[in-house]
Scaffold this active site. Structure first.
Site, PDB file in Angstrom:
ATOM      1  CG  HIS A 477      67.946 -70.439  18.215  1.00 12.73           C
ATOM      2  ND1 HIS A 477      68.170 -71.366  19.204  1.00 12.73           N
ATOM      3  CD2 HIS A 477      68.471 -70.967  17.078  1.00 12.73           C
ATOM      4  CE1 HIS A 477      68.809 -72.412  18.689  1.00 12.73           C
ATOM      5  NE2 HIS A 477      69.005 -72.189  17.399  1.00 12.73           N
ATOM      6  CG  ASP A 531      67.194 -71.050  22.439  1.00  9.00           C
ATOM      7  OD1 ASP A 531      66.163 -70.673  21.834  1.00  9.00           O
ATOM      8  OD2 ASP A 531      68.183 -71.566  21.884  1.00  9.00           O
ATOM      9  CB  SER A 628      68.760 -75.355  16.652  1.00  8.06           C
ATOM     10  OG  SER A 628      70.081 -74.908  16.824  1.00  8.06           O
TER      11      SER A 628
END
Ligand SMILES: *[C@@H]1O[C@H](CO)[C@@H](O)[C@H](O)[C@H]1NC(C)=O
Ligand SMILES: *[C@@H]1O[C@H](CO)[C@@H](O)[C@H](O)[C@H]1NC(C)=O
Ligand SMILES: *[C@@H]1O[C@H](CO)[C@@H](O)[C@H](O)[C@H]1NC(C)=O
Length: 682
Positions: A477, A531, A628
């Site tokens: 992402h 992911d 992230s």
């Protein structure tokens, strides 16, 4: 008295002399005047000498004859200087024998007196003769090797019985050389056989027959060629064929017979020195058809194997292990060939068997893999080379020693031709932990403490982990919809503001996991399954203490509940949306049950938990937005810990402010095969 001696002298010489005469000082015998000079010279013809006999010498005496003097020259050399009064007897015994010219040379007299004499002196008188020179008396003057005969004006040489005077008229040669060309059988023996051979013999026996026949020699049992006490041959017999020389032979045992020379032309040399009484040798020669021999092609064997082969026979020549046929121009490496025995006794075709050469192993230029210095030319069969990695941030995978094998390949033990590889050393740090500052319950990392940590500064802020020298892994992402050329990614730093430096890592490709649902906004996304994304850099990252890869987990490693690990990133803290410095926090892996009870995100909905995720956290510690894509490593980062592996990739969670302290991570263990295949496939 004096007169009779002189007459005798005159008579003696008149028989052999050709020229004679007197020489005397000016005014002799009544006395020489002051300032008198006599400059006299006579020369002898070729083969003759000129001698002078002084019969009277009466000059003024002085030290070194510096007043009055008679100087005598032979050629250019002064041979005598005379003054004072010398008796005839003394002249005869000590002076006259020296007054001789060289053969064919001149004798000169120079008589000079000064201005005055205390009394009157008679002066000198001498008698000169030109007569023959006896060259035979003087070893330096004649070149006869045996007898010398003198005659008037010269000499000549002669030889013992059995010798011939050579063309130069001086050397005595034994007339023992024989040209036996064309004879297909016969006898050869040392000169004078069966009597002793003469000294200084130098014989050459020449044998020559048609090209397809070869000469065979058989020695008689009686053989006696002079040998020295040290077994060296004083006299010697040598046999020279078209390809080799046999001998020297000497002593009392004949050379082993018969000798197949394999040659249609043979020269037999026999030499003797100036001493010894020996009988010599005798041999019989004849011819047979030529045959071919085995063993004439080095480093090979012939099949079928025999000592000799007849003309027309064909064999297979098999090169020894590690050797190949050099058939000049032929491309394929071959280890054998067929060849046929020719009437001339040679094989046709005839190639050589040459040692295999592996050449230097092929290594890509500017590769980390290197050869330990290879000595020049040491790349042939059975040679060994050693590999190493030029950087300490790599280790050699495979064997370090390779051997050149018989088919020209470098192989490791077990005959493997695959070259070794330099594999990045992973999951180790060179710096220890320091502790200051906080993220959400975090501490500031020092440079090199988490060297695999990369910062993606734009277009979307996030983290990534270096997994080898050309690849990094991040969350899908973070790079979803991002163009490769837009991405700004940095390593080797802990201060995020330092990232405006020029040494940005150039991203070449982004590969998002195919199972990740792309193009959904985080505002509505409930499913973060798969992911994970890979980033390939354009060039190899220059590994060092502040940038080196993290290991990938072992597929079979079991992750324990409550196991402590470390998460790191530049994400949000309890005070700011993003941190300037790299922070890390130690967190625990939560149980499946804890993870399954997923949060319900406001405006998004109930989040989905899959087997490709893990969740972790600790009291007051969590990863936040901006972290992230960054690493969650196991075991927990500690001063003497490691090696570390990448257990999870920061993926999603409830907003940090909620205080849930439960972050969800992509479980890297489930993607090992995808990562490896993707890297291999590009
Ligand atoms: C002696 O005579 C020769 C020939 O005439 C001449 O070359 C030489 O110089 C003379 N020597 C002396 C000392 O006068
Ligand atoms: C005589 O023998 C010598 C070697 O001893 C050799 O060099 C020379 O050529 C021979 N001369 C002749 C005319 O054969
Ligand atoms: C040499 O090594 C290569 C590669 O492993 C192998 O194919 C070949 O058979 C080897 N040659 C010999 C003679 O063992």
């Amino acid at each position: 008295m004096m007169r009779s001696s002189f007459l005798l002298l005159l008579l003696c010489h008149s028989s052999s002399s050709m020229l004679l005469g007197w020489v005397e000082s000016p005014g002799y015998p009544s006395g020489y005047p002051p300032h008198a000079t006599l400059n006299w010279s006579r020369c002898a013809p070729e083969g003759h000498i000129l001698s002078l006999k002084l019969i009277h010498l009466d000059l003024e005496d002085s030290h070194d004859c510096e007043n009055d003097a008679l100087k005598v020259y032979s050629g250019e050399d002064q041979i005598s200087i005379l003054c004072g009064t010398v008796e005839f007897e003394e002249l005869e015994s000590t002076v006259n024998p020296l007054l001789i010219s060289p053969s064919g040379g001149c004798l000169k007299l120079l008589f000079q007196t000064d201005y005055s004499n205390p009394k009157r002196y008679h002066g000198f008188r001498g008698f000169y003769t030109i007569h023959d020179f006896d060259e035979c008396e003087d070893d330096l003057s004649n070149k006869c090797t045996q007898f010398c005969h003198n005659f008037v004006g010269g000499y000549r040489c002669s030889c013992h019985h059995g010798y011939q005077l050579a063309e130069d008229k001086h050397i005595c040669n034994v007339s023992c050389s024989k040209d036996l060309s064309g004879m297909s059988r016969g006898e050869i023996s040392s000169p004078s056989w069966p009597d002793s051979y003469p000294e200084n013999a130098n014989c050459l026996f020449t044998l020559s027959v048609e090209p397809h026949r070869q000469l065979v020699l058989r020695f008689s049992a009686v053989f006696d060629v002079q040998q020295g006490p040290d077994s060296q041959c004083k006299d010697a017999l040598r046999i020279v064929t078209q390809t080799k020389t046999l001998g020297p032979f000497c002593g009392n045992k004949p050379p082993p017979s018969p000798i197949s020379t394999h040659s249609n032309q043979v020269q037999i040399y026999f030499t003797s020195d100036e001493t010894g009484e020996n009988k010599g040798f005798r041999l019989h020669f004849e011819t047979i058809e030529k045959v071919c021999q085995s063993g004439v092609i080095a480093n090979s064997k012939m099949t079928p194997h025999k000592q000799e082969y007849k003309s027309g026979e064909t064999v297979t020549v098999i090169c020894d292990v590690g050797y190949v046929v050099n058939s000049k121009g032929a491309l394929a490496l071959s280890t054998q060939f067929e060849t046929t025995c020719q009437t001339t006794g040679s094989w046709f075709p005839s190639y050589s068997c040459e040692i295999v050469d592996c050449g230097l192993p092929q290594i890509e230029s500017n590769s980390i893999l290197e050869l330990v210095d290879v000595p020049a030319q040491k790349t042939q069969y059975n040679a060994e080379v050693q590999f190493m990695c030029s950087s300490e941030y790599y280790k050699l995978k495979g064997h370090d020693t390779y051997t050149c094998n018989a088919t020209g390949q470098w192989v490791s033990p077990g005959d493997k031709a695959d070259m070794p590889k330099c594999i990045e050393v992973c999951g180790v740090t060179s710096n220890s932990i320091s502790s200051s500052g906080r993220i959400l319950g975090g501490a500031r990392a020092s440079l090199g403490q988490i060297p695999w940590q990369l910062l993606i500064k734009s277009p979307r802020r996030g983290g990534a982990s270096l997994i080898n020298d050309q690849w990094a892994v991040t969350a899908a992402h973070v790079v979803d919809g991002v163009d490769e050329s837009m991405i700004k990614i940095f390593g080797e730093l802990v201060d995020g503001q330092e990232s405006d430096r020029t040494d940005v890592l150039t991203c070449e490709r982004i590969i998002i996991h195919p199972g990740y649902e792309q193009g959904i906004s985080s505002n509505t996304r409930t499913n973060y399954d798969n992911d994970i994304a890979l980033i390939r850099f354009k060039t190899r990252v220059n590994l060092g203490p502040n940038i080196c890869p993290i290991c990938l987990p072992d597929v079979n490693r079991v992750m324990l509940e409550d196991e402590q690990g470390t998460v790191s990133g530049w994400g949000g803290t309890d005070r700011y949306r993003a941190s300037r410095f790299l922070l890390y926090a130690h967190i625990s892996v939560y149980s499946l049950d804890t993870c399954r009870s997923t949060p319900v995100l406001p405006k998004v909905g109930t989040m989905i938990f899959t087997k490709n995720m893990l969740c972790a956290g600790a009291d007051g510690k969590d990863s936040c937005g901006g972290d992230s894509g960054g690493p969650f490593i196991l075991p927990m980062l500690s001063p003497a810990g490691g090696p570390y592996h990448l257990a999870g990739i920061v993926s999603w969670g409830a907003p940090c402010k909620d205080g849930a302290n439960k972050g969800y991570y992509t479980k890297v263990q489930n993607y090992i095969e995808w990562i490896k295949n993707t890297i291999k496939g590009t």
